[in-house]
Each structure stands twice: as structure tokens, then as C-alpha cells.
Enzyme design. Structure first.
Site, PDB file in Angstrom:
ATOM      1  N   TYR A   1       0.807  -1.224   0.000  1.00 45.56           N
ATOM      2  CA  TYR A   1       0.000   0.000   0.000  1.00 45.56           C
ATOM      3  C   TYR A   1       0.841   1.276   0.000  1.00 45.56           C
ATOM      4  CZ  TYR A   1      -4.292  -2.693   0.652  1.00 45.56           C
ATOM      5  OH  TYR A   1      -5.350  -3.541   0.474  1.00 45.56           O
TER       6      TYR A   1
ATOM      7  N   LYS B   1       4.261 -14.813   5.354  1.00 50.08           N
ATOM      8  CA  LYS B   1       4.678 -15.764   4.310  1.00 50.08           C
ATOM      9  C   LYS B   1       6.200 -15.750   4.304  1.00 50.08           C
ATOM     10  CE  LYS B   1       3.871 -18.353   0.559  1.00 50.08           C
ATOM     11  NZ  LYS B   1       2.897 -19.452   0.337  1.00 50.08           N
TER      12      LYS B   1
ATOM     13  N   ASP C   1      -1.403 -18.485   3.261  1.00 50.50           N
ATOM     14  CA  ASP C   1      -2.282 -19.345   2.466  1.00 50.50           C
ATOM     15  C   ASP C   1      -2.951 -20.385   3.364  1.00 50.50           C
ATOM     16  OD1 ASP C   1       0.439 -20.091   2.573  1.00 50.50           O
ATOM     17  OD2 ASP C   1       0.298 -21.463   0.895  1.00 50.50           O
TER      18      ASP C   1
ATOM     19  N   ASP D   1      -6.033  -7.401   4.639  1.00 53.59           N
ATOM     20  CA  ASP D   1      -7.149  -7.047   3.760  1.00 53.59           C
ATOM     21  C   ASP D   1      -7.893  -8.303   3.320  1.00 53.59           C
ATOM     22  OD1 ASP D   1      -8.708  -5.452   1.925  1.00 53.59           O
ATOM     23  OD2 ASP D   1      -7.377  -6.109   0.309  1.00 53.59           O
TER      24      ASP D   1
ATOM     25  N   ASP E   1     -11.765  -9.985   4.785  1.00 55.91           N
ATOM     26  CA  ASP E   1     -12.895 -10.325   3.915  1.00 55.91           C
ATOM     27  C   ASP E   1     -13.231 -11.808   4.027  1.00 55.91           C
ATOM     28  OD1 ASP E   1     -12.671  -7.642   2.834  1.00 55.91           O
ATOM     29  OD2 ASP E   1     -13.693  -8.400   1.054  1.00 55.91           O
TER      30      ASP E   1
HETATM   31  C1  LIG Z   1     -11.009  -0.011  -1.138  1.00 51.30           C
HETATM   32  C2  LIG Z   1      -9.665  -0.617  -0.832  1.00 51.30           C
HETATM   33  C3  LIG Z   1      -8.564   0.355  -1.174  1.00 51.30           C
HETATM   34  C4  LIG Z   1      -9.572  -1.081   0.627  1.00 51.30           C
HETATM   35  C5  LIG Z   1      -8.242  -1.733   0.937  1.00 51.30           C
HETATM   36  O1  LIG Z   1      -7.707  -2.528   0.171  1.00 51.30           O
HETATM   37  O2  LIG Z   1      -7.728  -1.440   2.019  1.00 51.30           O
HETATM   38  C6  LIG Z   1     -10.668  -2.048   1.065  1.00 51.30           C
HETATM   39  O3  LIG Z   1     -10.569  -3.270   0.419  1.00 51.30           O
HETATM   40  C7  LIG Z   1     -10.599  -2.250   2.553  1.00 51.30           C
HETATM   41  O4  LIG Z   1     -10.385  -3.387   2.980  1.00 51.30           O
HETATM   42  O5  LIG Z   1     -10.748  -1.274   3.307  1.00 51.30           O
HETATM   43  C1  LIG Z   2       5.783 -23.989  -0.036  1.00 49.71           C
HETATM   44  C2  LIG Z   2       5.476 -22.669  -0.692  1.00 49.71           C
HETATM   45  C3  LIG Z   2       6.766 -22.014  -1.142  1.00 49.71           C
HETATM   46  C4  LIG Z   2       4.497 -22.828  -1.850  1.00 49.71           C
HETATM   47  C5  LIG Z   2       4.146 -21.506  -2.510  1.00 49.71           C
HETATM   48  O1  LIG Z   2       3.923 -20.488  -1.841  1.00 49.71           O
HETATM   49  O2  LIG Z   2       4.073 -21.476  -3.737  1.00 49.71           O
HETATM   50  C6  LIG Z   2       3.177 -23.511  -1.479  1.00 49.71           C
HETATM   51  O3  LIG Z   2       2.408 -22.727  -0.612  1.00 49.71           O
HETATM   52  C7  LIG Z   2       2.376 -23.804  -2.725  1.00 49.71           C
HETATM   53  O4  LIG Z   2       1.265 -23.294  -2.864  1.00 49.71           O
HETATM   54  O5  LIG Z   2       2.877 -24.551  -3.594  1.00 49.71           O
END
Ligand SMILES: CC(C)[C@H](C(=O)O)[C@@H](O)C(=O)O
Ligand SMILES: CC(C)[C@H](C(=O)O)[C@@H](O)C(=O)O
Lengths: 354, 354
Positions: B138, B188, B226, B250, B254
Site C-alpha cells: 500500500y 509468508k 495461504d 485485507d 474479507d
Molecule cells: C477499497 C480498498 C482500497 C480497501 C483496501 O484494500 O484497504 C478495502 O478493500 C478495505 O479493505 O478497506
Molecule cells: C511452499 C510454498 C513455497 C508454496 C508456494 O507459496 O508457492 C506452497 O504454498 C504452494 O502453494 O505450492
């Protein structure tokens, strides 16, 4: 995205890289499934190869040059999983991230499919994440400086037109082979106007730039990554093919896996223009490794997906249907799916169904 | 993270920035809820302020200097939502991203709470995302060049020790006030060893660096982003307070919102050391704007959360309990929750419960 299998292929040389942890249990299962196909594919010839964090701690390298060279002599490969240390370990770098780059396996294709109650019914979740595999924050260009208020770390996020174009094309090709023919571009160009803007515009332009009308029937949608994940959970059926830069694709494919009950079910291939490597989406799961309870289905499905990309859809379909049947019957499942069976029992059940 | 309310505060100056779309419907609702509190808080005085994409297209600026200056004279503010154009629009930059930085509102605090069948029962989902609000991707330092294979775009991801420390501290303070006292660091660092490594290590070090034993009872966990999203869907109860760099925060907030049924329920505050701004997590929803059907509950809860941060927990609790009761009764709900009521009906129902 299947290319036709070369008619003169006598043997299928398959590199096997179990990696770490449960990789040593699920890759042998995938191998056994390939062997069980018999004459549906050219006789597979397996090449055992090393990589991983265990190897690094033993031998000082995570991805030996021999492994990369040997893969270049193979028709395809299966990769298990690697344990990634969370702390920085000097000299260690994730072999899977390196392999994707060194073999230019620019697409990580991750189909997420639930199994319907009967083969005739439509599955609730049926989408494919097509993840760019070579750039974004995965270029790992990071630096550390010390400023007025302490340490400052920076990473470069790289998005190129070339990589966005080829991953977009891969997504369009995959969509062409699916009934809905819809591609949803995942991005955050409301904040990252230049990088994600380039990704978005490049993918959007493909039907024009490719120019032969090939993609005219494809519907292009888009979603901002945060709301894409929200909607993925609320209404997964709005998606068909999702195409995303590397990190968003990483997160989205794990999120999608949650919808089908277990990471232990979701396969992937890392695909380039001339090589394909199957890889279950799950990790090395050190907590359960060595107990013969890891779910082998993601690895087995990855072998099938690999065959599909090599041009053997009939053989791939045979494996996939057998896996679906085992899930549908629900009798012989590993603990991640609420069962009590062993890895090898699940493998046997799949082979019996084949 | 509540500070004690200054005893001598006679009035509460509240800046109101509806922004775009449904912001114009939900901010008036939040205002009405504050007014309904009567003597539980110092008499609120509202200051109407402008920002947003509509304003930009009309007047050429998205965040007028007057708005920022006026906010500095307020005790707190409520922000609705802004429409972010997906295509790059020259001269336009998201006012919410800018406000967070200009007012140094470094923490975005997003509690995600489901409503149990009765006030005595424990909710299924009860977690708080504490999102860093000023840096990561950001910082919007993006560049575009042309290389051998076409365009190349780069963005800088900045993670500093200072920002990681203060957001970590905020997460620990919030955790102190909760029964489970657990903080999960989202990162990560298996790929981004330097940037996410700095975030992770800085947060982990807080109990030592702060040094007065204040955080000794807090349990520190961590999750790779992830798999954090995967587990969020599979077992949300493993989380209490989640602390994350900006973009992961972010996405995670959500994702968590999907667990409680609607983005229209999830409040947030943007908090700094001397100012707090409530903001519903949802967007401007242009598709439903103007129909008096937007869910006002996220904005109303954001007003309550703002009061909590200002040091008025009793007043905040009054609003929160009223909102919970309306959800629990399930009679007067907007369409996003399966109801057929209007925005203003839901507001009336909340006020009646207060
Ligand atoms: C609208 C966007 C810029 C914003 C962000 O990514 O922060 C929104 O997704 C949030 O989570 O407040
Ligand atoms: C282990 C890690 C580096 C890998 C990635 O982030 O790509 C895994 O999460 C995947 O999705 O294959």
C-alpha cells in the site's frame, strides 16, 4: 490445455521428487496409480530424484544440480512437498519455487472439484485456479536497510506483460475446454494500478492480441482479490477459471481447497511449454509424516492431471473416476476426511476401482 | 485497546465521511445510533465532510485538504466507503488509503463475531483481525519500464520494524482484554524471508522488547497466509487475535466476513495513537446504492467500536447488544442476510432495542 501425446512415445520417463515429510508417502502412491494404468499409457520409467529441506540439512543443498539436469531428460515429473523453514536459514531457498523458475513452469494449474453424490450430478464446486508461477513477490528480490526508526525491509513485486500474457493464454485455453468458458481475472488494481493494472489489461487484451477469434466465445470477468475470496466462500459457483498473479493464486487455491473438504484432495500441475510437473497442493505435513495416514488422493489426482497435460485424457479419466468413486463410497478415507484408513488402503481402493 | 475517555470531554466532535454509494445510506444510520445513546456519551456534534470517487469526478479531487484539516479538529470520525475505479484514472488515488496514512491510523482493527442463538451462548466465530494500515504494497511505489519482452511493472513492498512493532503492540493490547489472550502472526516468511521475516520477528520480540512482563500471559501462534485462510474456513475457532501485514490483513478480513454471513455485518476502526475512524469493512456497492436496502449494521457496529476505542465501553456495549438482538430475532434484516427490510427499518429496530 492438453497437447496431443506424441504418437511415437515408447516410454514415459517420470521424475519422482518426494521432497520432505508426507511427500515420501504420497509420491509412491501416485507412482503406483500410474503403474496400474497398464497399456493406457506408454510404459512409465521412474527416475528417483532428490530435493528438499531434509536433504539440505543432511547434504547442504536443497535442490542439487543433478536433479534439475535429470528432470530435463524426463517427459514429466511428480513433486511431493517440501518443508519450508519459517526462519531464514542461510543458504536455503525453497526448491519448489526454484524448480518452477528453472524449468520455466510458468503456470500452476489447480482444479478444485467437489464430488457429487452420483456421477450424473453436477458437483457443487468446479473451478480451476490458474496461478502465475514465476514472478510477483516470488522473484524474492528483498533487501534490508536500517533507517531512522530501525530496520526497513523491501521486496520487489514484478509483473511483466510477457508472463501475464502467457498465463492468461493458458487460462483461456483451459476455459475453451470447459462448458462455461468463463475466465475471472483476480487482481487488486484499485490499489496496485500499475502492477495489477498491467496484469489485468494484458489478460483482457488477449482475445484481441491473439487475433484469430479463437477466444471470442469466452466470457471475461474480474474480481478484486479480497472480495474474490469472500465470494469464493459465499458463492463458489460464480467461478469457472480464475487467473491470478502468483501470490493471490497461492492464497486463492488454498481457500478453494477449504470448500471441498481437504487440502488432501487438491491436485496441481506446474506447466510450461515443454514440461509438466504434478504436485499436490498440500504441504509436507511433518506432524503426520511417517504414520501412513497422509491422504494420497491429491498426489494421485496430480498424476492424472499431469497425464492430461501430456495428452492422455483417457488414462487420466480412468484415475479421476476411480478417485471420485472412492470418495463417493466414503468407506476408505484417511483421517483428514473423517476416515480411519491408511494411505496404502486408500491407494489400494483407488487401484481396485481402476 | 480502549483508552480511558477524557473526563472533561463535553462534546464529541464526529467527522462524517459517507464517501460513495451506500456510504450515503449507512453513515446516516450510524449517526442516528450515536444520537440515540443520549447521555451515555458526551453530546455528539457532527461535521459533514467530503471525499470519494463521485467527488473526484465532479470536483477533480478525491480527498480535499479541507477534509483532512477538519478531521484534525474532530475527536473521531466515521467513514462510509469509496468506489475504487479498477482502471487507472489519472490523478485519482483511494482516499481511504490516503487518510489512513495522512492521519497515521496505523491499525485497522476488524472484529468478526457471529451472533449465538442466545446471549448466554458462545459465538462460533469470535476473532479480531489487526491489520497494519500504512505500508506493505500500500505504499504504492510502482514503476513501469519496457524490457526486451514488453512492459515490466514493479511495486515495492515495504515492511518496517517500527510499523511492525506498533501493530504488534496493538494486537497484544487487544489480546490482553480477551479471555483467550492469543495472537496469531500471519506471514509468508517461507518465501519472503526478509520482509515477512522482519514482521514476524518484530512481533514475536515484543514481549521481550517491551520488557515489563505485561505480555507474559499471551500465547503467540503463527500461520503462513495461504494455510491461514484455509484454516480460517475449516476451523475458525483456532483464532483469537490475528495480526497481519496490510495486504494479508485485507484478504483475511474479507475471508473472515464470509464466515459470519455477510460483509454487511463486519465493522472496523482505523486507529492511531491519537485518532480513531470507524469504517464498515464492506465497499460502496454501487449496484444496490440508493435503494435503501444496504445493511447498516456494519456501520452501526463501527460506531460502537469507535466508542470503545475512545473509552466509552458502556455506550458501545449498548449498541452492540441491540445489534445482536436484531440479528438474533431475525425479523428485520436487509436482503444480504436473507431479509426483505429496508436500511431505515433495520436502524429503527436497533434503536428500539437500545
Ligand atoms: C477499497 C480498498 C482500497 C480497501 C483496501 O484494500 O484497504 C478495502 O478493500 C478495505 O479493505 O478497506
Ligand atoms: C511452499 C510454498 C513455497 C508454496 C508456494 O507459496 O508457492 C506452497 O504454498 C504452494 O502453494 O505450492
Amino acid at each position: 490445455m492438453a497437447t496431443a501425446a506424441p504418437a511415437n512415445r515408447q516410454k514415459l520417463r517420470v521424475g519422482l521428487i518426494p521432497g520432505d515429510g508426507i511427500g515420501h508417502e504420497v509420491i509412491p502412491a501416485a507412482r503406483a496409480a500410474l503403474e496400474a494404468l497398464g497399456s493406457d499409457i506408454p510404459k512409465p520409467e521412474f527416475v528417483d530424484l532428490k530435493a528438499g529441506f531434509e536433504l539440505f540439512t543432511r547434504a547442504g543443498e536443497a535442490l542439487p544440480e543433478e536433479t534439475v539436469e535429470a528432470l530435463k531428460e524426463c517427459d514429466c515429473a511428480l513433486f511431493g512437498a517440501v518443508s519450508s523453514p519459517i526462519r531464514k536459514v542461510t543458504g536455503y531457498s525453497s526448491p519448489i519455487v526454484a524448480l518452477r523458475k528453472q524449468l520455466d513452469l510458468y503456470a500452476n494449474v489447480r482444479p478444485v472439484l467437489s464430488v457429487a453424490a452420483s456421477p450424473e450430478e453436477k458437483p457443487d464446486v468446479d473451478l480451476i485456479v490458474v496461478r502465475e508461477n514465476t514472478e510477483c513477490l516470488y522473484v524474492k528480490q528483498e533487501s534490508l536497510t536500517t533507517g531512522e526508526h530501525g530496520k526497513e525491509a523491501r521486496a520487489i513485486r514484478l509483473i511483466t506483460e510477457r508472463a501475464s500474457h502467457r498465463i492468461g493464454k493458458m487460462a483461456f485455453e483451459i476455459a475453451l475446454g470447459r462448458p462455461r468458458k468463463q475466465v475471472t481475472i483476480i487482481h487488486k488494481s484499485n490499489v496496485l494500478a500499475i502492477t495489477d493494472g498491467l496484469f489485468r489489461e494484458t489478460v483482457r487484451a488477449i482475445p484481441r492480441t491473439v487475433g484469430d477469434g479463437r477466444y471470442d466465445g469466452i466470457k471475461i470477468e474480474e474480481q478484486i482479490v479480497d472480495s474474490a475470496v469472500y465470494r469464493l466462500f459465499r458463492e463458489p459457483q460464480i467461478y469457472d477459471v480464475m487467473v491470478a498473479p502468483n501470490l493471490y493464486g497461492d492464497i486463492i487455491s488454498d481457500a478453494a481447497a477449504a470448500l471441498v473438504g481437504s487440502l488432501g484432495l487438491v491436485p496441481s500441475v506446474n506447466a510450461g511449454d515443454s514440461f509438466v510437473m504434478g504436485e499436490p497442493v498440500h504441504g509436507s505435513a511433518p506432524d503426520i509424516a511417517g504414520h501412513n495416514i497422509a491422504n494420497p488422493l491429491a498426489a494421485i489426482r496430480s498424476a492424472a492431471l499431469m497425464l492430461r497435460h501430456l495428452g492422455y485424457p483417457v488414462a487420466a479419466g480412468k484415475i479421476d473416476r476411480a478417485v471420485d468413486e472412492v470418495i463417493r463410497e466414503g468407506q476408505i478415507l484417511t483421517p483428514d476426511l473423517g476416515g480411519t484408513s491408511k494411505t496404502t488402503d486408500v491407494l489400494d481402493a483407488v487401484i481396485k476401482q481402476m
